[in-house]
Design an enzyme around this catalytic site. Structure first.
Site, PDB file in Angstrom:
ATOM      1  N   ASP A  46       0.837  -1.200   0.000  1.00 28.69           N
ATOM      2  CA  ASP A  46       0.000   0.000   0.000  1.00 28.69           C
ATOM      3  C   ASP A  46       0.873   1.251   0.000  1.00 28.69           C
ATOM      4  O   ASP A  46       1.814   1.364   0.788  1.00 28.69           O
ATOM      5  CB  ASP A  46      -0.894   0.012   1.240  1.00 28.69           C
ATOM      6  CG  ASP A  46      -1.777   1.252   1.312  1.00 28.69           C
ATOM      7  OD1 ASP A  46      -2.927   1.195   0.845  1.00 28.69           O
ATOM      8  OD2 ASP A  46      -1.306   2.286   1.842  1.00 28.69           O
ATOM      9  N   TYR A  51       2.273  10.278  -0.205  1.00 32.13           N
ATOM     10  CA  TYR A  51       3.438   9.832   0.552  1.00 32.13           C
ATOM     11  C   TYR A  51       4.743  10.230  -0.141  1.00 32.13           C
ATOM     12  O   TYR A  51       5.812  10.153   0.468  1.00 32.13           O
ATOM     13  CB  TYR A  51       3.437   8.315   0.739  1.00 32.13           C
ATOM     14  CG  TYR A  51       2.241   7.740   1.442  1.00 32.13           C
ATOM     15  CD1 TYR A  51       1.322   8.543   2.127  1.00 32.13           C
ATOM     16  CD2 TYR A  51       1.999   6.367   1.417  1.00 32.13           C
ATOM     17  CE1 TYR A  51       0.220   7.991   2.753  1.00 32.13           C
ATOM     18  CE2 TYR A  51       0.907   5.804   2.052  1.00 32.13           C
ATOM     19  CZ  TYR A  51       0.005   6.620   2.706  1.00 32.13           C
ATOM     20  OH  TYR A  51      -1.089   6.058   3.321  1.00 32.13           O
ATOM     21  N   LYS A  76      -3.241   5.848  -3.874  1.00 31.81           N
ATOM     22  CA  LYS A  76      -4.341   6.761  -3.574  1.00 31.81           C
ATOM     23  C   LYS A  76      -4.234   8.058  -4.376  1.00 31.81           C
ATOM     24  O   LYS A  76      -3.120   8.552  -4.620  1.00 31.81           O
ATOM     25  CB  LYS A  76      -4.364   7.091  -2.076  1.00 31.81           C
ATOM     26  CG  LYS A  76      -4.391   5.853  -1.195  1.00 31.81           C
ATOM     27  CD  LYS A  76      -4.237   6.177   0.265  1.00 31.81           C
ATOM     28  CE  LYS A  76      -3.978   4.937   1.076  1.00 31.81           C
ATOM     29  NZ  LYS A  76      -2.605   4.411   0.916  1.00 31.81           N
ATOM     30  N   HIS A 107      -8.006   9.601  -1.360  1.00 30.85           N
ATOM     31  CA  HIS A 107      -7.290   9.633  -0.088  1.00 30.85           C
ATOM     32  C   HIS A 107      -8.096  10.307   1.027  1.00 30.85           C
ATOM     33  O   HIS A 107      -8.120   9.836   2.158  1.00 30.85           O
ATOM     34  CB  HIS A 107      -5.952  10.348  -0.272  1.00 30.85           C
ATOM     35  CG  HIS A 107      -4.919   9.924   0.714  1.00 30.85           C
ATOM     36  ND1 HIS A 107      -3.573   9.936   0.443  1.00 30.85           N
ATOM     37  CD2 HIS A 107      -5.024   9.456   1.985  1.00 30.85           C
ATOM     38  CE1 HIS A 107      -2.902   9.506   1.499  1.00 30.85           C
ATOM     39  NE2 HIS A 107      -3.751   9.207   2.450  1.00 30.85           N
TER      40      HIS A 107
END
Length: 296
Positions: A46, A51, A76, A107
């Site tokens: 994931d 990120y 996401k 997200h």
């Protein structure tokens, strides 16, 4: 009930119960973690555009040599990209170095501008974002195997389902004994939406790791407290879980799931009555009341 190894999505596909989370995993470390996890039996990875490590995750996937069709990959859609989901999807695929995603999540239901720092974008409705995700899912079944959401409360799920033509396959939320979100878990189970638990340990250096209930059960089974916290989620019928680590020994250890009995699960679920906290606290200044409740 015994812990599962996989959970069936409303698409008919199966999602592995335990996956490697990469939130806060830094470039330089995350690619090794992904490579090591895939080489050592993990079947789910994931990540997220937010990120800022998709490229490194992709490097880890490539370095592992593991066939793409043998693991489940989630990323996401970032908040500032909600107006441009087509480009965002292609960007994620390119950075990850893959042809398709097993799961693509919104997200947060919170469109934002591309300013630095990003601000609330009131010119765009997140419900339109979902409609565009549905369009992409229908148009590119070879690129998107499932779509879902993340950080959605019951209120937001109800608003979504009132207009959706596709029920989200997954809702990824913070989930641990001090943030059980029972209302969201129960609602999703009724609607056929799988829950993915992030931050199952609570946080870095979480007080849950020294909680007396957790340590007592860990001692009984001869495992680390982290294993009990991860196993709690894996023992639920509609939940998958994302422990995060960049350390080889912990990556291996985190995959060790224990079959908890009903009494133990009940004890763990009582922790939030005396020790209640949330690890993820985004700054929603300027958004007004978005309806993100504290953990319930």
């Amino acid at each position: 009930m015994p812990a599962s190894t996989q959970v069936k999505l409303n698409t008919g596909a199966y999602m592995p119960t335990v996956g490697l989370g990469t939130w806060k995993s830094q470039p330089g470390a995350v690619e090794h973690a992904v490579e090591y996890a895939l080489k050592n039996g993990y079947k789910s990875i994931d990540t997220a555009a937010a990120y800022q490590n998709e490229a490194e995750v992709g490097q880890g996937i490539k370095a592992s040599g593991v066939a793409r069709d043998s693991f489940f990959l989630t990323t996401k859609l970032d908040n500032p990209d909600q107006k441009e989901p087509d480009a965002a999807l292609q960007s994620s695929l390119s950075k990850l170095g893959v042809d398709y995603l097993d799961l693509w999540l919104m997200h947060w239901p919170a469109p934002m501008t591309k300013d630095t720092p990003a601000k609330a974008d009131f010119s765009h409705d997140w419900l339109d974002t979902w409609k565009n995700m549905e369009r992409l899912y229908k148009t590119y079944p070879d690129k998107l195997k499932a779509i879902g959401v993340s950080n959605f409360s019951v209120e937001f799920l109800e608003r979504l389902l009132a207009v959706a033509t596709i029920v989200p396959a997954v809702n990824q939320i913070e989930l641990h004994p001090s943030c059980p979100q029972h209302d969201v878990v129960e609602y999703c189970e009724k609607k056929g939406i799988v829950i993915t638990a992030y931050s199952p340990l609570g946080s870095d250096n979480s007080p849950l790791l020294t909680n007396t209930v957790v340590t007592k059960i860990a001692e009984k089974y001869g495992v680390a407290p982290a294993n009990i916290l991860i196993s709690l989620q894996a023992n639920k019928p509609n939940v998958t879980v994302l422990p995060k680590s960049v350390t080889n020994t912990r990556i291996l250890s985190n995959a060790q799931i224990v079959d908890l009995n009903a009494e133990e699960i009940a004890e763990l679920e009582e922790i939030d009555k005396t020790h209640h906290f949330r690890a993820c606290h985004p700054d929603w200044t300027g958004f007004g009341s978005l309806g993100f409740p504290d953990c319930k």
